[in-house]
Design a protein around this motif. Sequence first.
Motif, PDB file in Angstrom:
ATOM      1  N   THR A  47     -63.142  22.065  53.253  1.00 13.50           N
ATOM      2  CA  THR A  47     -62.920  23.346  53.987  1.00 13.50           C
ATOM      3  C   THR A  47     -61.633  23.583  54.471  1.00 13.50           C
ATOM      4  OG1 THR A  47     -64.191  24.370  55.708  1.00 13.50           O
ATOM      5  CG2 THR A  47     -63.932  22.136  55.978  1.00 13.50           C
ATOM      6  N   ALA A  48     -61.447  24.529  55.339  1.00 11.21           N
ATOM      7  CA  ALA A  48     -60.023  24.698  55.917  1.00 11.21           C
ATOM      8  C   ALA A  48     -60.573  25.540  57.451  1.00 11.21           C
ATOM      9  CB  ALA A  48     -59.242  25.643  55.092  1.00 11.21           C
ATOM     10  N   GLN A  49     -59.391  25.528  58.351  1.00 10.12           N
ATOM     11  CA  GLN A  49     -59.557  26.309  59.427  1.00 10.12           C
ATOM     12  C   GLN A  49     -59.404  27.802  59.272  1.00 10.12           C
ATOM     13  OE1 GLN A  49     -56.092  25.286  61.760  1.00 10.12           O
ATOM     14  NE2 GLN A  49     -56.796  23.077  62.462  1.00 10.12           N
ATOM     15  N   ALA A  50     -58.846  28.094  58.011  1.00 14.67           N
ATOM     16  CA  ALA A  50     -58.523  29.479  57.726  1.00 14.67           C
ATOM     17  C   ALA A  50     -60.202  30.112  57.025  1.00 14.67           C
ATOM     18  CB  ALA A  50     -57.628  29.736  56.670  1.00 14.67           C
ATOM     19  N   TYR A  51     -60.848  29.230  56.735  1.00 13.51           N
ATOM     20  CA  TYR A  51     -62.114  29.620  55.838  1.00 13.51           C
ATOM     21  C   TYR A  51     -63.290  30.063  56.883  1.00 13.51           C
ATOM     22  CZ  TYR A  51     -60.526  27.214  51.749  1.00 13.51           C
ATOM     23  OH  TYR A  51     -59.861  26.675  50.683  1.00 13.51           O
ATOM     24  N   GLY A  52     -63.101  29.795  58.200  1.00  7.53           N
ATOM     25  CA  GLY A  52     -64.068  30.300  59.109  1.00  7.53           C
ATOM     26  C   GLY A  52     -65.331  29.649  59.127  1.00  7.53           C
ATOM     27  N   ASN A  53     -65.475  28.436  58.213  1.00  8.14           N
ATOM     28  CA  ASN A  53     -67.037  27.839  58.289  1.00  8.14           C
ATOM     29  C   ASN A  53     -66.712  26.326  58.512  1.00  8.14           C
ATOM     30  OD1 ASN A  53     -65.434  26.599  55.826  1.00  8.14           O
ATOM     31  ND2 ASN A  53     -66.490  28.039  54.253  1.00  8.14           N
ATOM     32  N   GLU A  54     -65.974  25.772  59.310  1.00  7.52           N
ATOM     33  CA  GLU A  54     -66.019  24.445  59.682  1.00  7.52           C
ATOM     34  C   GLU A  54     -67.357  24.248  60.375  1.00  7.52           C
ATOM     35  OE1 GLU A  54     -61.518  22.954  60.042  1.00  7.52           O
ATOM     36  OE2 GLU A  54     -62.126  24.517  61.633  1.00  7.52           O
ATOM     37  N   ALA A  55     -67.738  24.925  61.289  1.00  6.97           N
ATOM     38  CA  ALA A  55     -68.998  24.688  61.899  1.00  6.97           C
ATOM     39  C   ALA A  55     -70.238  24.571  60.987  1.00  6.97           C
ATOM     40  CB  ALA A  55     -69.410  25.692  62.939  1.00  6.97           C
ATOM     41  N   PRO A  67     -75.269   8.826  54.857  1.00  6.73           N
ATOM     42  CA  PRO A  67     -74.388   8.372  55.710  1.00  6.73           C
ATOM     43  C   PRO A  67     -72.832   8.892  55.451  1.00  6.73           C
ATOM     44  CG  PRO A  67     -75.636   6.636  54.600  1.00  6.73           C
ATOM     45  CD  PRO A  67     -75.989   7.887  53.782  1.00  6.73           C
ATOM     46  N   ARG A  68     -72.320   9.026  56.826  1.00 10.46           N
ATOM     47  CA  ARG A  68     -70.968   9.746  56.940  1.00 10.46           C
ATOM     48  C   ARG A  68     -69.796   9.015  56.083  1.00 10.46           C
ATOM     49  NH1 ARG A  68     -66.878  11.642  56.373  1.00 10.46           N
ATOM     50  NH2 ARG A  68     -65.423  12.320  57.718  1.00 10.46           N
ATOM     51  N   GLU A  69     -70.048   7.567  56.212  1.00 11.00           N
ATOM     52  CA  GLU A  69     -68.838   6.782  55.413  1.00 11.00           C
ATOM     53  C   GLU A  69     -69.075   7.166  53.896  1.00 11.00           C
ATOM     54  OE1 GLU A  69     -72.418   4.142  56.558  1.00 11.00           O
ATOM     55  OE2 GLU A  69     -71.130   5.561  57.432  1.00 11.00           O
ATOM     56  N   GLU A  70     -69.892   7.737  53.403  1.00  9.62           N
ATOM     57  CA  GLU A  70     -70.196   8.011  52.003  1.00  9.62           C
ATOM     58  C   GLU A  70     -69.743   9.099  51.494  1.00  9.62           C
ATOM     59  OE1 GLU A  70     -74.032   7.122  50.285  1.00  9.62           O
ATOM     60  OE2 GLU A  70     -74.353   5.058  51.660  1.00  9.62           O
ATOM     61  N   LEU A  71     -69.440   9.934  52.525  1.00  8.62           N
ATOM     62  CA  LEU A  71     -68.821  11.243  52.312  1.00  8.62           C
ATOM     63  C   LEU A  71     -67.304  11.444  52.560  1.00  8.62           C
ATOM     64  CD1 LEU A  71     -71.711  13.234  54.151  1.00  8.62           C
ATOM     65  CD2 LEU A  71     -71.397  12.560  51.650  1.00  8.62           C
ATOM     66  N   PHE A  72     -66.734  12.501  51.657  1.00  4.57           N
ATOM     67  CA  PHE A  72     -65.153  12.587  51.954  1.00  4.57           C
ATOM     68  C   PHE A  72     -65.178  13.959  52.422  1.00  4.57           C
ATOM     69  CE2 PHE A  72     -61.048  13.429  51.002  1.00  4.57           C
ATOM     70  CZ  PHE A  72     -60.248  12.216  51.021  1.00  4.57           C
ATOM     71  N   VAL A  73     -64.498  14.240  53.448  1.00  9.39           N
ATOM     72  CA  VAL A  73     -64.546  15.520  54.215  1.00  9.39           C
ATOM     73  C   VAL A  73     -63.123  15.906  54.409  1.00  9.39           C
ATOM     74  CG1 VAL A  73     -65.054  17.169  56.047  1.00  9.39           C
ATOM     75  CG2 VAL A  73     -66.714  15.082  55.383  1.00  9.39           C
ATOM     76  N   THR A  74     -62.774  16.982  53.885  1.00  3.41           N
ATOM     77  CA  THR A  74     -61.279  17.785  54.196  1.00  3.41           C
ATOM     78  C   THR A  74     -61.227  19.069  54.866  1.00  3.41           C
ATOM     79  OG1 THR A  74     -60.581  16.747  51.946  1.00  3.41           O
ATOM     80  CG2 THR A  74     -59.341  18.693  52.467  1.00  3.41           C
ATOM     81  N   THR A  75     -60.276  18.985  55.704  1.00  7.33           N
ATOM     82  CA  THR A  75     -59.981  20.422  56.325  1.00  7.33           C
ATOM     83  C   THR A  75     -58.482  20.443  56.370  1.00  7.33           C
ATOM     84  OG1 THR A  75     -60.647  21.910  58.006  1.00  7.33           O
ATOM     85  CG2 THR A  75     -59.951  19.978  58.715  1.00  7.33           C
ATOM     86  N   LYS A  76     -58.097  21.905  56.715  1.00  9.73           N
ATOM     87  CA  LYS A  76     -56.624  22.149  56.513  1.00  9.73           C
ATOM     88  C   LYS A  76     -56.273  22.807  57.829  1.00  9.73           C
ATOM     89  CE  LYS A  76     -57.729  23.124  51.525  1.00  9.73           C
ATOM     90  NZ  LYS A  76     -59.191  23.612  52.000  1.00  9.73           N
ATOM     91  N   VAL A  77     -55.088  22.522  58.279  1.00 10.05           N
ATOM     92  CA  VAL A  77     -54.401  23.214  59.299  1.00 10.05           C
ATOM     93  C   VAL A  77     -53.728  24.617  58.804  1.00 10.05           C
ATOM     94  CG1 VAL A  77     -52.265  23.118  60.739  1.00 10.05           C
ATOM     95  CG2 VAL A  77     -53.666  20.939  60.297  1.00 10.05           C
ATOM     96  N   ALA A  78     -54.183  25.632  59.637  1.00  9.04           N
ATOM     97  CA  ALA A  78     -53.961  26.930  59.138  1.00  9.04           C
ATOM     98  C   ALA A  78     -52.613  27.221  58.876  1.00  9.04           C
ATOM     99  CB  ALA A  78     -54.459  28.023  60.184  1.00  9.04           C
ATOM    100  N   ARG A 102     -63.754  12.307  62.857  1.00  6.80           N
ATOM    101  CA  ARG A 102     -62.727  12.313  62.250  1.00  6.80           C
ATOM    102  C   ARG A 102     -62.731  13.079  60.977  1.00  6.80           C
ATOM    103  NH1 ARG A 102     -63.859   9.547  57.681  1.00  6.80           N
ATOM    104  NH2 ARG A 102     -65.400   7.665  57.778  1.00  6.80           N
ATOM    105  N   VAL A 103     -61.696  13.428  60.185  1.00 12.91           N
ATOM    106  CA  VAL A 103     -61.748  13.692  58.854  1.00 12.91           C
ATOM    107  C   VAL A 103     -61.442  12.850  57.790  1.00 12.91           C
ATOM    108  CG1 VAL A 103     -61.704  16.201  59.158  1.00 12.91           C
ATOM    109  CG2 VAL A 103     -60.050  15.144  58.940  1.00 12.91           C
ATOM    110  N   ASP A 104     -61.534  12.801  56.300  1.00 12.27           N
ATOM    111  CA  ASP A 104     -60.993  11.840  55.316  1.00 12.27           C
ATOM    112  C   ASP A 104     -59.693  12.481  55.007  1.00 12.27           C
ATOM    113  OD1 ASP A 104     -63.459  10.105  55.093  1.00 12.27           O
ATOM    114  OD2 ASP A 104     -64.377  12.053  55.016  1.00 12.27           O
ATOM    115  N   LEU A 105     -59.533  13.576  54.993  1.00 10.27           N
ATOM    116  CA  LEU A 105     -58.064  14.322  54.449  1.00 10.27           C
ATOM    117  C   LEU A 105     -57.927  15.608  55.357  1.00 10.27           C
ATOM    118  CD1 LEU A 105     -55.758  14.384  52.505  1.00 10.27           C
ATOM    119  CD2 LEU A 105     -57.478  15.691  51.053  1.00 10.27           C
ATOM    120  N   LEU A 106     -56.773  15.384  56.233  1.00 11.90           N
ATOM    121  CA  LEU A 106     -56.183  16.630  56.643  1.00 11.90           C
ATOM    122  C   LEU A 106     -54.994  17.256  55.893  1.00 11.90           C
ATOM    123  CD1 LEU A 106     -56.634  18.073  59.421  1.00 11.90           C
ATOM    124  CD2 LEU A 106     -54.949  16.592  60.248  1.00 11.90           C
ATOM    125  N   ILE A 107     -54.861  18.561  55.962  1.00 12.32           N
ATOM    126  CA  ILE A 107     -54.101  19.008  54.794  1.00 12.32           C
ATOM    127  C   ILE A 107     -53.231  20.364  55.751  1.00 12.32           C
ATOM    128  CG2 ILE A 107     -53.869  20.738  53.030  1.00 12.32           C
ATOM    129  CD1 ILE A 107     -55.652  18.939  51.415  1.00 12.32           C
TER     130      ILE A 107
END
Length: 289
Positions: A47-55, A67-78, A102-107
């Motif tokens: 996902t991303a800040q710009a997508y407007g769907n983080e919630a 379990p959260r540790e089995e998932l990989f979540v990405t979001t992006k700085v606008a 936390r997120v697994d990847l921040l872009i």
Amino acid sequence: MTYNEKIDLDDGTSIPALGLGTWLIDDADAAQAVEDAVSVGYRHVDTAQAYGNEAGVGAGIRRCGVPREELFVTTKVAAENKSYDSAAASIDESLARLGLDRVDLLIIHSPQPWAEFRADDNHYYAENLEVWRAMEDARAAGKARSIGVSNFLVDDLKNIIDNGRVRPAVNQVLAHVGNTPFELIDFCTGNDVAVEAYSPVAHGAILNDDEVLAVAAAYGVSVPQLCIRYILQLGLVALPKTANRSHMEQNAALDFTISEDDMARLRAVKPLESYGEHSFFPVFSTQLG
């Protein structure tokens, strides 16, 4: 069977090679899309800040039963956040919207604000280093496991590699049959930066290409399956976007291998002339030859 291979990143983490893209999925629909994807077998959501769907994405992550540790979540700085303070504040806001610690990847979503994308040769070098510093600090504070960039060209990447404390783990770029930036990919892989491909099916604009249709028919698969498999065989992460469960299932059914000859054939597919209704977005309107 859902495709479940992973790609090792330079920072010691690994990323599922197939993920769910969520651009243009409404916040109200995002939670169900995530839950459906996870139930199908996906373990990577972008996902991303710009997508407007983080919630919505965060709600789906919390409700999916895995379990959260089995998932990989990405979001992006606008793309418009080009200072340390605005980037740092936006990261905390993203975590709050996601409901995650936390997120697994921040872009970084883009080297330029979208209104100036690829314009006037302004790379925002100094500003991107400030954003990168905020992301490095977020990583050190445990708010992100990995940090990376998106839509960065070679000079943009060199700026971060040469001046940052942490090397970008990924560069997320537009890549698909008919538009594969091989020189940029080679630079990334040569510098231990993994490449993620968004819009691997060109937002549907490739679906009626005669050459691609012929290759897909030879394997008895759909054009999206062929295009996603092409990306994976290039060693990239594929992020097909859909909110349709049946499409998720089909996109993840990738138990076939494209021959070397057919990979070469797909590499040579002529560039698209238009992305149709999606040409309004800067990436899709300016990277066509």
